[in-house]
Scaffold this active site. Structure first.
Site, PDB file in Angstrom:
ATOM      1  CD  GLN A  30      -2.671   1.091   2.617  1.00  0.00           C
ATOM      2  OE1 GLN A  30      -3.629   0.328   2.595  1.00  0.00           O
ATOM      3  NE2 GLN A  30      -2.390   1.831   3.681  1.00  0.00           N
ATOM      4  N   GLY A  31       0.722   2.089  -1.023  1.00  0.00           N
ATOM      5  CA  GLY A  31       1.490   3.321  -1.135  1.00  0.00           C
ATOM      6  C   GLY A  31       0.667   4.530  -0.757  1.00  0.00           C
ATOM      7  CB  SER A  60       2.294   6.987   5.021  1.00  0.00           C
ATOM      8  OG  SER A  60       1.137   6.706   5.781  1.00  0.00           O
ATOM      9  CD  GLU A  67      -5.826  -0.251   6.814  1.00  0.00           C
ATOM     10  OE1 GLU A  67      -4.681  -0.714   6.705  1.00  0.00           O
ATOM     11  OE2 GLU A  67      -6.054   0.913   7.158  1.00  0.00           O
ATOM     12  CB  SER A  89      -1.146   9.489  15.245  1.00  0.00           C
ATOM     13  OG  SER A  89      -1.866  10.677  14.967  1.00  0.00           O
ATOM     14  CD  GLU A 131      -1.505  11.983  19.238  1.00  0.00           C
ATOM     15  OE1 GLU A 131      -0.942  11.827  20.330  1.00  0.00           O
ATOM     16  OE2 GLU A 131      -1.363  11.190  18.280  1.00  0.00           O
TER      17      GLU A 131
END
Length: 398
Positions: free
Chosen positions: A132-133, A135, A253, A378, A380
């Site tokens: 998976q590309g 990030s 996911e 994350s 956050e």
């Protein structure tokens, strides 16, 4: 959604159990329980062969709701049964799960007939691996900030040429293909002008993979550099529709694969509890309460995952699931070394200076789980999503 056992599920369970018992022999038995988080380097060749073994008998893609690609079909409860039996027998960690559980459902929902017919059969046979590309160094949790660009190449039949960098790419060293979120709209910003492209990884000089060595000593994640790499001319879902396609994929996911993950978590928790009993740490009432808390939270995560499978369109469900398991797994890693006392902080007794420092299972779990609350979005960012999209609170100032 009715998750009560059905008579046909019991028959399916016996079939799955018998097949796994008959095929987990030889090299496959030796690879049992290998390749989990932080250990993707283990028994890669045997695990690739295991994918082909699964594919030969149709056990890949049972949740696709279509047998058109050489796979079996199964109800949602039967998919859960398969996941439970797979984990119970500690079968090798899957190297094909990104293609099966992320790319395939995305192509079934958004892809063209030509894309499905080309890419799904080799995934179902266990022959093609995907990564998976998404990030990038400056676009991790804030995925809309991606800068990898793709332009049409008229001399290559209208195919795209992709240039940019991706990071934290699991299985990139072993993958045959990568689905890449890239900016195809010149001058576009944020969620606009993005496309979901399919890129073959075997392009020497145009695709470079660099492993990222982690503090656990392993290299599960990678950097991937694209230098004019060829991508197929048809973006999944159409040019400029990459953001919607990417968001639908991320929601996948948190499906049945979440329950598979939790079965693995239960096995890890059991090993930590046994270590606490053997070292006497379980006699400490505070530590014992923490272990019980971990067990109770894991049960809660299971029921939350089952509830989520029976609902649709909940924008906060993926974020809630990620928050729950990320923090839980990180705390389990801390307990794994804590219950062993001082021995949890040192290497093997037969280690000699100058030799590679080898981590044991508990230490590797502790170090790897430090990343659980960061990768995949994350904590956050997950809280922001829940606040803004579910609770309707004001957006965070940028």
């Amino acid at each position: 959604m009715d998750f009560a056992p059905h008579p046909q599920d019991a028959v399916f369970r016996q079939e799955a159990r018998a097949w796994l018992a008959a095929h987990l022999v030889g090299d496959f038995a030796a690879a049992a329980a290998t390749g989990g988080p932080g250990s993707e380097h283990e028994c890669v060749d045997d695990r690739r062969a295991w994918e082909r073994e699964l594919g030969r008998d149709g056990w890949i893609g049972i949740g696709w709701d279509s047998a058109a690609y050489g796979n079996r079909t199964a109800t949602l409860t039967q998919q859960i049964v398969w996941a439970e039996e797979y984990a119970r027998l500690r079968a090798p960690a899957r190297v094909g799960h990104i293609g099966e559980n992320l790319l395939a459902p995305t192509l079934l929902a958004h892809g063209s007939r030509e894309q499905r017919d080309r890419h799904l059969p080799p995934v179902a046979r266990g022959e093609t691996l995907w990564c998976q590309g998404y990030s990038e160094p400056d676009a991790g949790s804030d995925l809309a900030a991606v800068r990898t660009a793709a332009v049409r190449d008229p001399g290559a039949g209208g195919a795209y040429r992709v240039t940019g960098q991706k990071i934290w790419t699991s299985l990139a060293r072993d993958a045959d293909w990568c689905f890449v979120l890239a900016r195809t709209g010149r001058g576009s910003r944020r969620h606009h002008g993005l496309s979901f492209l399919l890129v073959p990884m075997d392009q020497p000089g145009r695709v470079e993979v660099r492993p990222i060595r982690q503090m656990s000593g392993t290299s599960e994640f990678n950097e991937v550099f694209f230098d004019g790499a060829h991508a197929e001319p048809e973006p999944v879902g159409g040019e400029g529709e990459g953001w919607a396609v990417a968001m639908d994929l991320l929601a996948l996911e948190r499906g049945v694969s979440t329950l598979v993950q939790q079965i693995g978590f239960a096995a890890e928790l059991d090993r930590v509890v046994r270590a606490a009993v053997s070292t006497g740490a379980a006699a400490d009432p505070v530590l014992r309460a923490r272990l019980v808390g971990q067990w109770a939270e894991l049960r809660t995560m299971r029921w939350n995952a089952l509830h989520t499978l029976g609902t649709t369109g909940d924008p906060g469900a993926p974020s809630v699931a990620k928050l729950l398991w990320g923090g839980w797994h990180r705390r389990l890693g801390e307990l794994a070394v804590e219950v062993r006392g001082a021995a949890g902080a040192v290497g093997p007794q037969d280690w000699s200076p100058g030799e590679p420092y080898v981590l044991d299972e508990a230490q590797r779990l502790f170090l790897f789980t430090r990343s659980d609350t960061i990768y995949g979005g994350s904590d956050e960012i997950q809280r922001n999503i829940i606040a803004e999209r579910v609770l309707g609170l004001p957006r965070e100032p940028r």
